[in-house]
Design an enzyme around this catalytic site. Sequence first.
Site, mmCIF file in Angstrom:
data_model
loop_
_atom_site.group_PDB
_atom_site.id
_atom_site.type_symbol
_atom_site.label_atom_id
_atom_site.label_comp_id
_atom_site.label_asym_id
_atom_site.label_seq_id
_atom_site.Cartn_x
_atom_site.Cartn_y
_atom_site.Cartn_z
ATOM 1 C CD GLU A 77 -2.737 -1.278 2.491
ATOM 2 O OE1 GLU A 77 -2.804 -0.274 3.242
ATOM 3 O OE2 GLU A 77 -3.326 -2.343 2.747
ATOM 4 C CD GLU A 89 -3.920 -5.994 3.722
ATOM 5 O OE1 GLU A 89 -4.748 -5.161 4.173
ATOM 6 O OE2 GLU A 89 -2.698 -5.935 3.942
#
Length: 468
Positions: free
Chosen positions: A311, A402
């Site tokens: 991320e 995720e």
Amino acid sequence: MISRLLFGVFTAASSAVAQTVTYQAESAALSGVTVGTSVAGYSGTGYVEGFDTATDTITFTINSTVAQLYDLQITYNGPYGDKYTNVVLNSAGGSRVSLPATTNWTTVPAGQGLLNVGSNSIQIQNNWGWYLIDAITLSPSAKRAPHQVTTTLVNKNANADAKALLSYLGSIYGKYILSGQQDRDSLDWVTTNVGKTPAILGLDLMDYTDSRTSRGASSTEIEKAIAFSKEGGIVTFVWHWGAPTGLYDTADHPWYSGFYTDATDFNIETALADTTNANYTLLMHDIDTIANQLKRLQNASVPIIFRPLHEAEGAWFWWGAKGPEPAKKLYNILYDRLINMHGLNNLVWEWNSVKAEWYPGNAVVDIVSADTYSQGDHGPISATYNNLLALTNDTKIIAAAEIGSVMEPAQLQAYQADWVYFCVWTGEYIYGGTWNSVDLLKSVYSSDYVLTLDEIQGWKSRNATARK
């Protein structure tokens, strides 16, 4: 930790969509927003502005004579910086669509939408707000061409275990999706309450480095990885890398949140400015510490999907706080050091940001992925998938590394969103009942399209027992 479809507005509810059509925003039903004309260059008679509160929406109705999948594009202007909008099709969940900063009227792809026969509703919700919307365009989606992904690992010294893992992922890509769950306790909860065990276990290298172990942290994640591999499963590791120094360690920002940008004054840009400063040395020490743990997996013949610097583009972690160049530089250092200094050849390297300027390149990435969280939305996350597809020109396998809410298999297939695996985040995301109900989980895990642990036995030798 952190969409699916489209963005825009509709001119006439009585129209039937069957070909490429552009719809003007100013003709939609508006709530909390207004029509503007002061920014030149728009199409139609105006554009929609005033997205400044959470309840601001554009809602419209499309009557379609056919059930068909459409590509969606947004024409917008973003003079106030990078923003997101949220789009809901037929009141089902919501999809976050990125609107990068621009002072020109710009058209961007925004995923796909599956219109039903009859009336369809589309609502554009504020999300970040502060953008201008001109129009959307819907075009019938073409059937996806066969994937052109490579299953040759970027590490030329990759061992047989890693080669078998990427080869297996390639063999199921576009045919099935592997089920996955972060954290061993959460995975065991799925087994007990859903009746099926996920094929992939997600684990974390977080509690092995000095800034955490010096404060009492410890970990058994490596042991869990070895045990799950012996059960016939596949393992993926993320690394919530606590900054090696500079942790605030306050009530608001405790030491254990030290991977967050706002919990440390560690500066990745200055740390990487040269190889002689103390912070660079600390980074290398952390990498070497993690290398010793990864060697335990290599010695146990456990290949892993390795997802470092995850991320990064979000900037909420310190490795992304100074923009793409330092993050990519650190990724390349990590890649080189683990392979060439430490001889780690059991890794399948997974990159975990979507924007092109953050991508370190095909030469150091085996799999691309994204993390997406949209509560109650069990759609295919097709906008993100298609952006990742474009990122590598369909040369790399794509994963949903995720997620908060599981995707419905029928939607995945309808939208041609061929994620190779999903991994639900831990805790309340899997067992809280808000993000995923037990009934939904049972439905997903019983799908022929979703592979579970019992169905991938023998995957290393390509003799997995997946349904055919």
